[in-house]
Scaffold this active site. Structure first.
Site, PDB file in Angstrom:
ATOM      1  N   ALA A   1      -2.302   0.278  10.499  1.00 45.63           N
ATOM      2  CA  ALA A   1      -1.705  -1.155  10.172  1.00 45.63           C
ATOM      3  C   ALA A   1      -1.846  -1.456   8.444  1.00 45.63           C
ATOM      4  CB  ALA A   1      -1.951  -1.928  11.294  1.00 45.63           C
ATOM      5  N   PRO A   2      -0.681  -2.138   8.693  1.00 44.50           N
ATOM      6  CA  PRO A   2       0.391  -3.116   9.553  1.00 44.50           C
ATOM      7  C   PRO A   2       1.627  -1.324   9.190  1.00 44.50           C
ATOM      8  CG  PRO A   2       0.907  -3.625   7.279  1.00 44.50           C
ATOM      9  CD  PRO A   2      -0.194  -3.130   7.367  1.00 44.50           C
ATOM     10  N   GLY A   3       1.295  -0.211   8.018  1.00 43.25           N
ATOM     11  CA  GLY A   3       2.472   1.039   8.023  1.00 43.25           C
ATOM     12  C   GLY A   3       3.019   1.654   6.796  1.00 43.25           C
ATOM     13  N   GLY A   4       2.383   0.752   5.896  1.00 42.14           N
ATOM     14  CA  GLY A   4       2.685   0.846   4.729  1.00 42.14           C
ATOM     15  C   GLY A   4       3.302   3.320   4.378  1.00 42.14           C
TER      16      GLY A   4
ATOM     17  N   ASP B   1     -10.485   3.791  17.976  1.00 44.52           N
ATOM     18  CA  ASP B   1     -10.794   3.650  16.710  1.00 44.52           C
ATOM     19  C   ASP B   1     -10.625   5.589  15.953  1.00 44.52           C
ATOM     20  OD1 ASP B   1     -13.538   4.572  14.422  1.00 44.52           O
ATOM     21  OD2 ASP B   1     -14.558   3.396  16.179  1.00 44.52           O
TER      22      ASP B   1
ATOM     23  N   SER C   1       0.412  -0.773  -0.336  1.00 39.16           N
ATOM     24  CA  SER C   1      -0.129  -0.177   0.093  1.00 39.16           C
ATOM     25  C   SER C   1       0.599   1.163  -0.066  1.00 39.16           C
ATOM     26  CB  SER C   1      -0.904   0.025   1.476  1.00 39.16           C
ATOM     27  OG  SER C   1      -1.583  -0.934   1.680  1.00 39.16           O
TER      28      SER C   1
ATOM     29  N   ASP D   1      -6.523   5.811   4.947  1.00 40.62           N
ATOM     30  CA  ASP D   1      -6.645   4.329   3.838  1.00 40.62           C
ATOM     31  C   ASP D   1      -7.753   3.491   5.227  1.00 40.62           C
ATOM     32  OD1 ASP D   1      -5.994   3.135   2.159  1.00 40.62           O
ATOM     33  OD2 ASP D   1      -4.205   1.903   2.397  1.00 40.62           O
TER      34      ASP D   1
ATOM     35  N   ASP E   1      -4.567   2.335  14.759  1.00 37.77           N
ATOM     36  CA  ASP E   1      -5.154   1.426  14.321  1.00 37.77           C
ATOM     37  C   ASP E   1      -5.066   0.413  15.168  1.00 37.77           C
ATOM     38  OD1 ASP E   1      -5.540  -1.214  12.984  1.00 37.77           O
ATOM     39  OD2 ASP E   1      -4.991   0.060  10.764  1.00 37.77           O
TER      40      ASP E   1
ATOM     41  N   LYS F   1     -12.966   3.662  -0.721  1.00 30.90           N
ATOM     42  CA  LYS F   1     -12.933   2.517  -1.456  1.00 30.90           C
ATOM     43  C   LYS F   1     -15.016   2.033  -2.129  1.00 30.90           C
ATOM     44  CE  LYS F   1      -9.692   1.438   1.269  1.00 30.90           C
ATOM     45  NZ  LYS F   1      -8.734   1.152   0.777  1.00 30.90           N
TER      46      LYS F   1
HETATM   47  C1  LIG Z   1      -6.662  -1.305   4.300  1.00 33.03           C
HETATM   48  S1  LIG Z   1      -5.188  -1.376   5.222  1.00 33.03           S
HETATM   49  C2  LIG Z   1      -4.563   0.252   5.944  1.00 33.03           C
HETATM   50  C3  LIG Z   1      -2.730  -0.357   4.713  1.00 33.03           C
HETATM   51  C4  LIG Z   1      -1.965   0.622   5.381  1.00 33.03           C
HETATM   52  N1  LIG Z   1      -2.472   1.911   5.017  1.00 33.03           N
HETATM   53  C5  LIG Z   1      -0.310   0.462   5.153  1.00 33.03           C
HETATM   54  O1  LIG Z   1      -0.407   1.106   4.250  1.00 33.03           O
HETATM   55  O2  LIG Z   1      -0.336  -0.830   5.319  1.00 33.03           O
HETATM   56  C6  LIG Z   1      -7.230  -0.749   6.409  1.00 33.03           C
HETATM   57  C7  LIG Z   1      -6.386  -0.324   7.633  1.00 33.03           C
HETATM   58  O3  LIG Z   1      -7.704  -0.274   8.642  1.00 33.03           O
HETATM   59  C8  LIG Z   1      -8.118  -0.147   9.520  1.00 33.03           C
HETATM   60  N2  LIG Z   1      -9.003  -0.220  10.324  1.00 33.03           N
HETATM   61  C9  LIG Z   1     -10.466  -0.069   9.839  1.00 33.03           C
HETATM   62  N3  LIG Z   1     -11.576   0.632  10.497  1.00 33.03           N
HETATM   63  C10 LIG Z   1     -10.286   1.922  11.563  1.00 33.03           C
HETATM   64  C11 LIG Z   1     -11.300   2.252  12.483  1.00 33.03           C
HETATM   65  N4  LIG Z   1     -12.253   2.248  12.926  1.00 33.03           N
HETATM   66  N5  LIG Z   1      -9.626   2.854  13.007  1.00 33.03           N
HETATM   67  C12 LIG Z   1      -9.080   2.408  13.195  1.00 33.03           C
HETATM   68  N6  LIG Z   1      -8.150   1.750  11.879  1.00 33.03           N
HETATM   69  C13 LIG Z   1     -10.229   0.911  11.150  1.00 33.03           C
HETATM   70  C14 LIG Z   1      -8.340  -2.080  10.038  1.00 33.03           C
HETATM   71  O4  LIG Z   1      -7.629  -1.856  11.219  1.00 33.03           O
HETATM   72  C15 LIG Z   1      -6.636  -1.928   8.517  1.00 33.03           C
HETATM   73  O5  LIG Z   1      -5.600  -2.454   9.525  1.00 33.03           O
END
Ligand SMILES: C[S@@+](CC[C@H](N)C(=O)[O-])C[C@H]1O[C@@H](n2cnc3c(N)ncnc32)[C@H](O)[C@@H]1O
Length: 355
Positions: free
Chosen positions: A222-225, A261, A189, A277, A241, A306
């Protein structure tokens, strides 16, 4: 011989031809220029046909790639050729190039981003070398020109010969920036945010707005990209996250991980950047980002919307409209720049700030 086509050609992600066509139609309508789209699902391009050359010119002058979401490149078609002979393709291409009475900074032979067209990569390369050599022989290449020639090969016999003003065009063949995945980044990502900075900001904005020492919040980190892209620029990041963050990022000393959250978290002090994201309904994400900007919690935002639904163009329009209205109600103007990036799948990425 004069140019015969009255079309525009847009490259897009395969499967998103309909959204790209709807967007071109809607942009044309705003200008009072009505055309129709010729598309095939999965082809990776849209031909937008206008009734005459003056409406083609009006469309090119009034609709810029920077304002489109689903197009990666926007070209003015000079001519479509349907019968390129395998033995002498240049024999048909060169008269069309001459007909423009223009010199070009360069010529690119490219193919759409579809499985079928990808097979043409070798042909594109060899024909590109031959075309540029032929144009040089006739002094049709000029480093000072504002125009670039594009030949889009659909198959070995069919080509759109096009031109574009380089100031408004994507600076990459096929409109695709080729980015290398950084081995240290925790997820693929990361390329989305890198491409977003490259595509949605200009060079001057990148140097002024992405500076060491700035602070950002990453919602859904997470994971941090995405966090990695900010940390790589020596920015401090609050990563929100419930999921685990990459240990290397945590060890950098620049990242604070909060298991909260993302919809309820707000920073104690304003930050420079909000990146987001989270996988959620687009309108909910757009509303959240609007709140952050209007509330002064961040100066700039990059967020992903999305689009798993059917009416994807409509949904994007609705998000944009709602954010504009919210900004207006707060006495501000919204700077909204959106693109379906090469590294985006069923989604788009948006940069926003208030002015
Ligand atoms: C597509 S992944 C993110 C990838 C991240 N941008 C990266 O580059 O590694 C979506 C993330 O959103 C988190 N997420 C979804 N709903 C959330 C919320 N309400 N609060 C915090 N994190 C949330 C999920 O746990 C997931 O890790």
């Amino acid at each position: 011989m004069r140019p015969t086509s009255t079309s525009l050609l847009a490259y897009c992600r395969p499967g998103f031809e309909s959204e790209c066509a709807q967007e071109l139609a809607s942009a044309g309508e705003r200008l009072g220029v009505i055309g129709f789209a010729r598309t095939t699902r999965g082809s990776g391009f849209v031909e937008y046909v206008l009734p005459d050359s003056s409406s083609q010119q009006a469309f090119s002058a009034g609709v810029q790639l920077a304002n489109l979401t689903f197009a990666r490149q926007l070209l003015r078609v000079i001519e479509r050729i349907d019968d390129l002979p395998a033995k002498d393709r240049l024999g048909l291409l060169m008269p069309v190039v001459r007909s423009t009475a223009r010199r070009f900074v360069d010529a690119w032979i490219e193919s759409p981003d579809s499985d079928a067209a990808r097979e043409l990569a070798g042909l594109c390369r060899s024909l590109n070398n031959a075309l540029v050599a032929a144009m040089k022989r006739e002094s049709l290449i000029d480093a000072a020109s504002q125009w670039r020639l594009h030949v889009c090969l659909i198959d070995a016999q069919t080509a759109f010969v096009c031109e574009t003003e380089i100031a408004h065009a994507a600076p990459w063949p096929g409109g695709i920036p080729r980015l290398r995945f950084p081995a240290a980044a925790p997820s693929r990502s990361t390329l989305k945010l890198e491409e977003a900075f490259l595509t949605l900001l200009d060079e001057d904005e990148r140097s002024r707005w992405l500076q060491a020492g700035m602070c950002g919040v990453d919602l859904g980190a997470a994971p941090g990209g995405w966090t990695w892209q900010l940390v790589r620029r020596a920015m401090r990041v609050i990563a929100v996250d419930n999921g685990p963050m990459n240990q290397g990022l945590l060890d950098s000393g620049l990242v604070t991980h909060l298991r909260e959250d993302g919809f309820f978290y707000r920073p104690a002090h304003p930050v420079d950047w909000l990146v987001c994201d989270m996988v959620e309904q687009p309108r909910r994400v757009a509303e959240l980002i609007g709140e952050w900007l209007i509330g002064g919690h961040c100066r700039f935002a990059v967020f992903n919307l999305k689009l798993p639904m059917k009416q994807r163009f409509k949904e994007v329009e609705l998000c944009r409209q709602r954010m504009h209205e919210a900004a207006q109600a707060a006495g501000k103007r919204l700077d909204w720049r959106a693109r379906q990036l090469y590294h985006d799948r069923e989604e788009i990425t948006v940069f926003a700030r208030l002015r």
